[in-house]
Design a protein around this motif. Sequence first.
Motif, PDB file in Angstrom:
ATOM      1  N   VAL A 162     -18.821  66.020  47.869  1.00 27.50           N
ATOM      2  CA  VAL A 162     -18.910  67.672  47.397  1.00 27.50           C
ATOM      3  C   VAL A 162     -20.229  68.144  48.351  1.00 27.50           C
ATOM      4  CG1 VAL A 162     -18.307  67.628  45.098  1.00 27.50           C
ATOM      5  CG2 VAL A 162     -20.272  66.578  45.567  1.00 27.50           C
ATOM      6  N   VAL A 163     -21.272  67.375  48.840  1.00 28.50           N
ATOM      7  CA  VAL A 163     -22.249  67.871  49.572  1.00 28.50           C
ATOM      8  C   VAL A 163     -21.893  67.956  50.972  1.00 28.50           C
ATOM      9  CG1 VAL A 163     -24.633  67.577  50.284  1.00 28.50           C
ATOM     10  CG2 VAL A 163     -24.000  67.202  47.822  1.00 28.50           C
ATOM     11  N   GLY A 164     -21.105  66.888  51.441  1.00 31.13           N
ATOM     12  CA  GLY A 164     -20.565  67.026  52.875  1.00 31.13           C
ATOM     13  C   GLY A 164     -19.738  68.133  53.101  1.00 31.13           C
ATOM     14  N   TYR A 165     -19.033  68.151  52.090  1.00 36.14           N
ATOM     15  CA  TYR A 165     -17.875  69.470  52.164  1.00 36.14           C
ATOM     16  C   TYR A 165     -18.442  70.863  52.153  1.00 36.14           C
ATOM     17  CZ  TYR A 165     -13.951  72.511  50.875  1.00 36.14           C
ATOM     18  OH  TYR A 165     -12.973  73.428  50.830  1.00 36.14           O
ATOM     19  N   SER A 166     -19.336  70.770  51.426  1.00 33.50           N
ATOM     20  CA  SER A 166     -20.017  72.175  51.235  1.00 33.50           C
ATOM     21  C   SER A 166     -20.961  72.703  52.450  1.00 33.50           C
ATOM     22  CB  SER A 166     -20.903  72.458  49.966  1.00 33.50           C
ATOM     23  OG  SER A 166     -19.935  72.067  48.856  1.00 33.50           O
ATOM     24  N   SER A 167     -21.594  71.706  52.882  1.00 33.91           N
ATOM     25  CA  SER A 167     -22.672  71.717  54.012  1.00 33.91           C
ATOM     26  C   SER A 167     -21.608  72.158  55.098  1.00 33.91           C
ATOM     27  CB  SER A 167     -23.339  70.579  54.133  1.00 33.91           C
ATOM     28  OG  SER A 167     -22.716  69.176  54.316  1.00 33.91           O
ATOM     29  N   ALA A 168     -20.746  71.352  55.473  1.00 34.13           N
ATOM     30  CA  ALA A 168     -19.836  71.716  56.712  1.00 34.13           C
ATOM     31  C   ALA A 168     -19.111  73.188  56.759  1.00 34.13           C
ATOM     32  CB  ALA A 168     -18.600  70.517  56.529  1.00 34.13           C
ATOM     33  N   VAL A 169     -18.907  73.534  55.458  1.00 34.59           N
ATOM     34  CA  VAL A 169     -18.383  74.956  55.418  1.00 34.59           C
ATOM     35  C   VAL A 169     -19.281  75.943  55.776  1.00 34.59           C
ATOM     36  CG1 VAL A 169     -17.348  76.803  53.944  1.00 34.59           C
ATOM     37  CG2 VAL A 169     -16.313  74.229  53.779  1.00 34.59           C
ATOM     38  N   ILE A 170     -20.460  75.816  55.173  1.00 32.26           N
ATOM     39  CA  ILE A 170     -21.807  76.757  55.293  1.00 32.26           C
ATOM     40  C   ILE A 170     -21.726  76.751  56.797  1.00 32.26           C
ATOM     41  CG2 ILE A 170     -24.482  76.923  54.931  1.00 32.26           C
ATOM     42  CD1 ILE A 170     -23.954  75.712  52.181  1.00 32.26           C
ATOM     43  N   ALA A 171     -22.163  75.530  57.648  1.00 33.11           N
ATOM     44  CA  ALA A 171     -22.623  75.467  58.726  1.00 33.11           C
ATOM     45  C   ALA A 171     -21.325  76.306  59.723  1.00 33.11           C
ATOM     46  CB  ALA A 171     -22.847  74.086  59.283  1.00 33.11           C
ATOM     47  N   ALA A 172     -20.412  75.881  59.332  1.00 34.04           N
ATOM     48  CA  ALA A 172     -19.109  76.434  60.214  1.00 34.04           C
ATOM     49  C   ALA A 172     -19.130  78.061  60.108  1.00 34.04           C
ATOM     50  CB  ALA A 172     -17.736  75.646  59.742  1.00 34.04           C
ATOM     51  N   LEU A 173     -19.268  78.738  58.892  1.00 34.48           N
ATOM     52  CA  LEU A 173     -19.226  79.929  58.639  1.00 34.48           C
ATOM     53  C   LEU A 173     -20.269  80.694  59.464  1.00 34.48           C
ATOM     54  CD1 LEU A 173     -18.424  80.149  54.873  1.00 34.48           C
ATOM     55  CD2 LEU A 173     -16.860  80.997  56.743  1.00 34.48           C
ATOM     56  N   GLU A 174     -21.548  79.889  59.845  1.00 33.90           N
ATOM     57  CA  GLU A 174     -22.802  80.358  60.453  1.00 33.90           C
ATOM     58  C   GLU A 174     -22.355  80.068  62.315  1.00 33.90           C
ATOM     59  OE1 GLU A 174     -25.148  81.946  59.777  1.00 33.90           O
ATOM     60  OE2 GLU A 174     -24.260  82.209  57.544  1.00 33.90           O
ATOM     61  N   GLY A 175     -21.171  79.631  62.353  1.00 32.15           N
ATOM     62  CA  GLY A 175     -20.889  79.623  63.754  1.00 32.15           C
ATOM     63  C   GLY A 175     -20.973  77.968  64.634  1.00 32.15           C
ATOM     64  N   ALA A 176     -21.486  77.172  63.668  1.00 32.70           N
ATOM     65  CA  ALA A 176     -21.721  75.890  64.300  1.00 32.70           C
ATOM     66  C   ALA A 176     -20.293  74.964  64.495  1.00 32.70           C
ATOM     67  CB  ALA A 176     -22.282  74.895  63.261  1.00 32.70           C
ATOM     68  N   GLU A 177     -20.360  74.133  65.699  1.00 35.47           N
ATOM     69  CA  GLU A 177     -19.270  73.279  65.944  1.00 35.47           C
ATOM     70  C   GLU A 177     -19.317  72.086  65.043  1.00 35.47           C
ATOM     71  OE1 GLU A 177     -19.126  72.802  69.891  1.00 35.47           O
ATOM     72  OE2 GLU A 177     -19.199  74.859  70.490  1.00 35.47           O
ATOM     73  N   VAL A 178     -18.426  72.175  63.954  1.00 36.05           N
ATOM     74  CA  VAL A 178     -18.559  70.883  62.951  1.00 36.05           C
ATOM     75  C   VAL A 178     -17.674  69.800  63.023  1.00 36.05           C
ATOM     76  CG1 VAL A 178     -18.753  70.596  60.355  1.00 36.05           C
ATOM     77  CG2 VAL A 178     -19.714  72.713  61.201  1.00 36.05           C
ATOM     78  N   THR A 179     -17.914  68.690  62.935  1.00 40.53           N
ATOM     79  CA  THR A 179     -16.989  67.471  62.776  1.00 40.53           C
ATOM     80  C   THR A 179     -17.182  66.623  61.494  1.00 40.53           C
ATOM     81  OG1 THR A 179     -17.097  67.294  65.150  1.00 40.53           O
ATOM     82  CG2 THR A 179     -16.491  65.403  63.957  1.00 40.53           C
ATOM     83  N   LEU A 180     -15.969  66.736  60.747  1.00 39.56           N
ATOM     84  CA  LEU A 180     -16.208  65.975  59.631  1.00 39.56           C
ATOM     85  C   LEU A 180     -15.841  64.401  60.017  1.00 39.56           C
ATOM     86  CD1 LEU A 180     -13.837  68.217  57.392  1.00 39.56           C
ATOM     87  CD2 LEU A 180     -16.248  68.381  57.853  1.00 39.56           C
ATOM     88  N   VAL A 181     -16.566  63.576  59.746  1.00 39.15           N
ATOM     89  CA  VAL A 181     -16.492  62.086  59.753  1.00 39.15           C
ATOM     90  C   VAL A 181     -16.011  61.360  58.876  1.00 39.15           C
ATOM     91  CG1 VAL A 181     -17.661  60.107  60.859  1.00 39.15           C
ATOM     92  CG2 VAL A 181     -18.655  62.317  61.554  1.00 39.15           C
ATOM     93  N   GLY A 182     -14.916  60.389  59.091  1.00 37.95           N
ATOM     94  CA  GLY A 182     -14.230  59.829  57.874  1.00 37.95           C
ATOM     95  C   GLY A 182     -14.389  58.333  58.043  1.00 37.95           C
TER      96      GLY A 182
END
Length: 298
Positions: A136-156
């Motif tokens: 939940v925290v990883g998902y939410s932080s990824a969305v917040i950062a992406a909406l701010e223009g960051a280049e986000v990579t989700l690591v599995g």
Amino acid sequence: MVEKTILHMLTPHKHVSPFDVNMAADAGFDVIVPYENVTLEEVGDLVQDAIFSRPPDRGAATGIFFGGDDAVLALDMIEAGKSALVPPFGCHLFADPAGSFTTAAAMVACVEKRLKTATGRDLSGLRIAVFGATGVVGYSSAVIAALEGAEVTLVGYSGLKRVEDRAAEIAARFGVRVKAADGSTAEKNTEIIRGSDAVFAAAKAGVRVLDTAQIAAAPDLLIAADVNAVPPSGIEGIDPFDDAKPIGDTRALGIGALAIGNVKYQTEAGLFRRMIEAKEPLALDFRDAFALARTLVP
């Protein structure tokens, strides 16, 4: 008649979070009522039962809180709550499953502020690797950062399938693109952070995802944040109290769980107080949490 502020706390699980109950009580709600094992299909009826018990001009004295530990389900629940409203009747709606929205907001806000101070950079174009990205925290932080223009990579940690599914879900729901990467081995994780400017560590409590040797092997890494307060830390070399302290002998700055937690606590408490003080009903999720957290980072 004295008007009481009432908070109805809904969770899809067996118990409502004691943490959230305490936070709501300390914020000043007069009455707090838990509802457990709530399904998505039940949200509409519960919301309407709450709003029709008070005249329209008293809707802001009633709040519905959505908990649990699933970010997507909580977002679906708050949308179901919005759909159930019958103007002019209304109430507050606030989603913060497992405290993840306010925790993620605090982590991203801390990284943004400390990075800006140290390097002059902001989130736009920042290459961020998110560990624990399906939580939940990883998902939410990824969305917040992406909406701010960051280049986000989700690591599995278990390969690509789960993070690819999350990436597709984020694109469909929020209209932003994030990448997926296989982090199933230490070697793969080392390569991922070599190409990153920032790291968000949001894996399960007590799980270490990166060590100091991997951090040292990432010359471009500027900052790393770890929300794990349970030993061992998610990132070796970051103490829970660290707040933009260099990680070992590297130039990368580390932000620990308790430094983030201080902002998270203020953010959740602040949103509860905002509900109590507002004259009109509000709908609050991680975007509102991030907007507030940005103002709270010292």
